[in-house]
Structure formats: C-alpha cells, structure tokens
Design an enzyme around this catalytic site. Sequence first.
Site, PDB file in Angstrom:
ATOM      1  N   SER A  43       0.827  -1.193   0.000  1.00 52.65           N
ATOM      2  CA  SER A  43       0.000   0.000   0.000  1.00 52.65           C
ATOM      3  C   SER A  43       0.862   1.244   0.000  1.00 52.65           C
ATOM      4  O   SER A  43       2.034   1.217   0.383  1.00 52.65           O
ATOM      5  CB  SER A  43      -0.939   0.007   1.208  1.00 52.65           C
ATOM      6  OG  SER A  43      -0.253   0.545   2.309  1.00 52.65           O
ATOM      7  N   LYS A  44       0.254   2.306  -0.451  1.00 52.67           N
ATOM      8  CA  LYS A  44       0.933   3.591  -0.616  1.00 52.67           C
ATOM      9  C   LYS A  44       1.559   4.045   0.710  1.00 52.67           C
ATOM     10  O   LYS A  44       2.557   4.740   0.715  1.00 52.67           O
ATOM     11  CB  LYS A  44      -0.109   4.598  -1.127  1.00 52.67           C
ATOM     12  CG  LYS A  44       0.412   5.910  -1.575  1.00 52.67           C
ATOM     13  CD  LYS A  44       0.577   5.967  -3.102  1.00 52.67           C
ATOM     14  CE  LYS A  44       1.395   7.174  -3.522  1.00 52.67           C
ATOM     15  NZ  LYS A  44       2.775   6.943  -3.808  1.00 52.67           N
ATOM     16  N   ARG A  45       0.916   3.642   1.816  1.00 48.35           N
ATOM     17  CA  ARG A  45       1.416   4.085   3.116  1.00 48.35           C
ATOM     18  C   ARG A  45       2.846   3.613   3.395  1.00 48.35           C
ATOM     19  O   ARG A  45       3.616   4.293   4.037  1.00 48.35           O
ATOM     20  CB  ARG A  45       0.488   3.609   4.241  1.00 48.35           C
ATOM     21  CG  ARG A  45      -0.371   4.734   4.790  1.00 48.35           C
ATOM     22  CD  ARG A  45      -1.353   4.215   5.778  1.00 48.35           C
ATOM     23  NE  ARG A  45      -2.231   3.201   5.178  1.00 48.35           N
ATOM     24  CZ  ARG A  45      -2.548   2.052   5.758  1.00 48.35           C
ATOM     25  NH1 ARG A  45      -2.083   1.746   6.926  1.00 48.35           N
ATOM     26  NH2 ARG A  45      -3.361   1.210   5.145  1.00 48.35           N
TER      27      ARG A  45
END
Length: 480
Positions: free
Chosen positions: A253-255
């Site tokens: 995920s982008k996180r």
Amino acid sequence: MNNIRLRFAPSPTGFLHIGNLRTALFGYLIAQNLGGKFILRIEDTDQKREVNDAVDKLLNVLSWVGIDFDEGPHRGGPFAPYTQTERLDIYQKYIQELLDKDLAYHCFCSAERLEEMREKQTANKLAPRYDRACRDLTREEVEKRIAQGEKYVIRQKMPLTGEIKVYDELRGEISFQASDLEDHVLIKSDGVPTYQFANIVDDHLMEITHVTRGDEWLPSYPKNILLYQAFGWTPPKFIHFPLILNQTGGKLSKRQGDVFVEDYQAKGYLPEALINFCVLLGWHSKDGKEIYSLKELLTAFDIKGLGSSPAIFDSEKLDFFNGYYIRQKTLTELADLCRPYLSDISVDQTYLEKVVGLAQDRMKKLSDINELTDFIFAEKLDYDSSLLIWKALTAEEVKSNLSELKGIMEKVEDINWNKTYLEAQIIEYIKTNDKKVGDYLWPLRVALTGLKNSPGPFEVADTLGKEQSLNRIELALSKK
Ligand code: GLU
C-alpha cells in the site's frame, strides 16, 4: 503464427501500479513464449472520474519499460475499438440475450434502499450483499416500471446453491460456493456495463485464449465463468499471478512506500531494474539466475517457472538491481540520465561525465546524483576542521602534510592533471619519504570534499581540476 491471444486489460487511472506492471510483463512474456499475440484493451467503463490522458500516460510508461502490443487503441487491429467506452453499443445485444434467457434481471432498488439494507446487514454482522429483492419481479411489473421511467440496473442471476468449479493454470481446480456469490451489477443505471460484464464479452469477441491477471481477480473468476456458461461460450484459459505482499506480509500500500511505476521513474529507477525486479515477483528461472534483461527474458522466460505462492516486494532488492544497471551504463549514458536531476542542468557534458563517474559506484537511483556530488559543485566547502585529522595526527601535522602535498600538486602541469598521474606522484612521495599513506590521503580527501565518506582524493582532484583542488587545499590550510 498460432491463434494464441493474450490481453492486458487495465482500467487506467493515470498511474500504473507496480502489480499491474508485473501483470503486463508476464502477459507480454507468456504471449512471446507461446508465439501468440499480445493485446492492450482499455477497461474504462467503471471509472468514477474521467482521468485525462490516462491512456497516453499508460502507453508512455509501458513503452518506457519496453513492453509493446500487437493490437490496441494505439495500434488498431482486427477487433478495434480496443477501448471499452468506444464499444458501448456492442454490449446491449449481449445483455438482452441474458435477459431473454432469464439469467439477468432488472433491479429498481434505489441507492437509499441499498444503503439501508447494507447498514442493517452490517449491524447484524452479515456480509453486505444485495438481498435479491428484484430477482423475481414479473415481466409485466418490470415493463410497467421501465415505462414509468424508473431507473434500474441489470444484475446477473447467480445460482442459489451448488458449487462452481474453476480451473486456474497455476493452482488447478478451485471451488466456490454459489451461495457466496452476489447477484452483481452487469449494466449500471446509465446503461454502461460494469467491468465484470464488458470484460467477458470483449474477451470472447476479441478471441482471447488466455486471461493472465493478478490474484486479486480470483474472486471474480466464478462469476466470469458463470457468464461464459450463460452465453454458452468456451472460456479462455486463466492464469492468476500470485499476490504481491509487502515485507511484513501485508498488502502493498501507498502508506509503506511507492506503489506506482511513475514514482519509481521520477526517482531515477531504470526500466531495466524495474523489469528485472518485477519478473522475479512470482517467477524464477530453472537455474536460479536472477539478472535478466527484457531481451534475455524473451527467450529465457518459461511458464513453468511461475509459482502461486505470494511474492514479497523487497525494495532493497529493487535498489540492488537499480544499482547494478546504473553500473552497466557508460559515463555518457549515465550523464544523460542524471542531467535532469541536477540543479544546474546546463553543466558541460565532459565535466558531467567525470562527475557521474565519481558517483556511479554509490548510486542506488539517479536522483542520488545530487547528494553524492553536491560537494563537487559547492562554491565553498563547509566542514569542521576536526574532520581533517587522521587518527593520532595533530592539527599541525595535518597542515604540514597538506602543504607538502600542495607543493607537489602545484608542480603538476595542467596537461598531466589526471587521476593516474596525481596518484603516481603522491604515492611515490609518501613511499620515498617513508610516511604513512593515511596520514596524507585522509586530510587530502577531506580538504577536497569536506566529507567523511566520499570517492578517493585522486579521482576528486581529477574532476575538480588543478585550480579548484589547490583552492580547496588552501581553504583547509587556513582553517582554525
Ligand atoms: N480491468 C481489470 C483491471 O483493472 C482487468 C482484470 C482482468 O484482467 O480481467 O485490472
């Protein structure tokens, strides 16, 4: 040429997820491996918002990594158009066929009703799912409500019981319970088909023989198969590539970092590195070899090397490949690649080649060039004089050593000012006078770079040139 046809069918959002790059790459390689055709189809019917020039961006990034298609919106082909929103008329006939066969139905439920239903289901700890309220409306009632202008969607009529068996080329047979499947929407209230519907109709009409896609589409597979059965069509073969997980075993995920190819491109990852990295996310060669160019993969790639267990996205490995491919570049190539990252992009080419030569061994990505070579471009180095001290030397000894070196370097003629000559002169001086190399080279290197870690003093002096090098030694000597 056989009749094998594979497609890459992205829903363009403006950015290419690394997982989709892998899907495109595997599709491309399998098509090559089987001697078939590779087709690009744009699945843009589910898009919530219009993404301007998303297709152009997608094509740019795919061509940057070297993936090409035999047919597609940019190439044309016998099954054009290849963009679903340009094919809307085609789907009408097929949905009518399903309605006539009573395998699809009109649903008039309002968004509010559906929302309320979902809330109740969630409150009762049930999975939110359409409750099939409109599934058994009579034909008369449906016609009446349509005539009254009520809005509707068209849903697929799923079997209520039994098992749906599907076959994946990597996993073998997989069974799904019909009772787990929702009567999902095939045509939205604006008449536009969903991905689930257009995808099947197009795969059939475009004579696709192999569907190659990520594991996240596995839950759609039984629904896809039921549509093939509803139409009486033979489904293509399906290959679902393994999930890509982050290093803690979670979803990418982008996180936790970048997930789009464009992010990596902007930071200075090379296409060769991304391809090499991506191909190993779910594939391995027979002999365990890991370094592969796209060209080599065209012959080395073999479907048998595909696995079904999740692949781990290891960004250190990507950095390793990127560093490896950076080091394969000639200085001219590397200078050209690094130039856009420099604060002054008009730097002289020959000079830039020397500068990148200093950084090449340490670079993980092209954008590192700035940090690694800032000291070269600095007008005046800013460092603490204590950095000049090597081991047990006193400040006076350091200065005296530097003055001796300055004396030698001043005598070097411009024409001889290069790494090899400087090294030979200085080392000879140190050896003849029975001195320790570190006592001279450490202070010299710091005087030239102002850094604790840097390339060696001779290469730096070579790049800086005589005047700059002597100025920097002078600066070191004047430090308190
Ligand atoms: N349009 C789907 C996507 O966005 C493609 C799924 C498939 O390949 O069947 O990835």
